[in-house]
Enzyme design. Structure first.
Site, short mmCIF file in Angstrom:
data_model
loop_
_atom_site.label_atom_id
_atom_site.label_comp_id
_atom_site.label_asym_id
_atom_site.label_seq_id
_atom_site.Cartn_x
_atom_site.Cartn_y
_atom_site.Cartn_z
N HIS A 167 8.14 -30.88 9.96
CA HIS A 167 7.55 -29.58 9.63
C HIS A 167 6.46 -29.73 8.57
O HIS A 167 5.48 -28.99 8.57
CB HIS A 167 8.63 -28.61 9.17
CG HIS A 167 9.72 -28.43 10.18
ND1 HIS A 167 9.49 -27.92 11.43
CD2 HIS A 167 11.04 -28.74 10.12
CE1 HIS A 167 10.62 -27.90 12.12
NE2 HIS A 167 11.58 -28.40 11.34
N HIS A 221 10.63 -23.95 8.48
CA HIS A 221 9.65 -24.66 9.31
C HIS A 221 8.21 -24.51 8.82
O HIS A 221 7.42 -25.44 8.98
CB HIS A 221 9.71 -24.14 10.76
CG HIS A 221 10.97 -24.52 11.48
ND1 HIS A 221 11.09 -24.50 12.84
CD2 HIS A 221 12.18 -24.93 11.01
CE1 HIS A 221 12.31 -24.88 13.20
NE2 HIS A 221 12.99 -25.14 12.09
N ASP A 239 0.87 -1.18 0.00
CA ASP A 239 0.00 0.00 0.00
C ASP A 239 0.91 1.23 0.00
O ASP A 239 2.14 1.11 -0.17
CB ASP A 239 -0.99 -0.04 1.18
CG ASP A 239 -0.31 0.20 2.53
OD1 ASP A 239 0.94 0.24 2.59
OD2 ASP A 239 -1.04 0.34 3.53
N CYS A 263 3.34 -3.04 3.99
CA CYS A 263 2.49 -1.91 4.34
C CYS A 263 3.21 -1.14 5.45
O CYS A 263 4.42 -1.32 5.63
CB CYS A 263 1.07 -2.35 4.70
SG CYS A 263 0.89 -3.34 6.19
N THR A 299 2.98 -1.33 8.78
CA THR A 299 3.43 -2.25 9.83
C THR A 299 3.72 -3.65 9.31
O THR A 299 4.37 -4.44 10.01
CB THR A 299 2.32 -2.42 10.89
OG1 THR A 299 1.15 -2.94 10.22
CG2 THR A 299 1.99 -1.09 11.56
C1 RB5 Z 1 -1.87 2.75 6.49
O1 RB5 Z 1 -1.90 3.97 7.15
C2 RB5 Z 1 -1.55 1.63 7.47
O2 RB5 Z 1 -2.64 1.41 8.30
C3 RB5 Z 1 -1.16 0.36 6.74
O3 RB5 Z 1 -0.07 0.61 5.92
C4 RB5 Z 1 -0.77 -0.83 7.61
O4 RB5 Z 1 0.17 -0.44 8.57
C5 RB5 Z 1 -1.86 -1.60 8.16
O5 RB5 Z 1 -1.69 -2.65 8.81
#
Ligand code: RB5
Length: 149
Positions: free
Chosen positions: A133, A98, A8, A65, A67
């Site tokens: 595994h 694994h 994203d 993304c 996180t």
């Molecule tokens: C976008 O702001 C953020 O929420 C997305 O990139 C991600 O971290 C979601 O899990």
């Protein structure tokens, strides 16, 4: 080896760094978007990459993304996908060895580009160990069959 990439807006800059790295290593890849830093929804790109990997059009996927959490949760809804969120190289090789993970997920807001590239290399160069595994991965597939209608 063929790699499907997606992110994203929150993972776009790190994806660009990873693309440069894959190009430098002559690793075949396709970027399934997003293609700008404009705000967008991570499930859209998780689904595109996960379907390609699940259909075996690509050997591995890399999803990024902010996180890595939302995009990995989304990818794991597609049958056949084992997306692993890794922010260290130990996890990156352990999840191949694994869990036979077929998608690597990372968060651009969590990990710097230098470490992220080491994680990518470690993930792509590690092999599934099979044996006990494989029994466990088969049990993951059984859970999927039981609950994913
Ligand atoms: C976008 O702001 C953020 O929420 C997305 O990139 C991600 O971290 C979601 O899990």
């Amino acid at each position: 080896m063929k790699v499907a990439l997606g992110s994203d807006h929150g993972g776009y800059s790190l994806k660009v760094e990873i693309i440069k790295h894959l190009e430098s290593k002559n690793i075949e890849f396709k970027d399934f978007g997003t293609y700008t830093e404009e705000s967008c929804d991570y499930p859209d790109y998780a689904e595109k990459v996960a379907v390609e990997v699940s259909n075996k059009n690509y050997d591995f996927g890399i999803l990024i993304c902010g996180t890595g959490i939302g995009i990995s949760i989304s990818a794991n809804k597609v049958p056949g996908i084992r997306a692993a969120l890794c922010h260290d190289t130990f996890s990156a090789h352990a999840t191949r060895e694994h869990n036979d993970a077929n998608i690597l997920a990372m968060g651009e807001r969590v990990v710097g580009p230098g470490l992220a590239i080491d994680i990518v290399d470690t993930f792509l160069n590690s092999q599934f160990e099979g044996d006990r595994h494989a029994r466990r991965v088969n049990k993951i597939t059984e859970i999927e069959k039981k609950y994913c209608k």
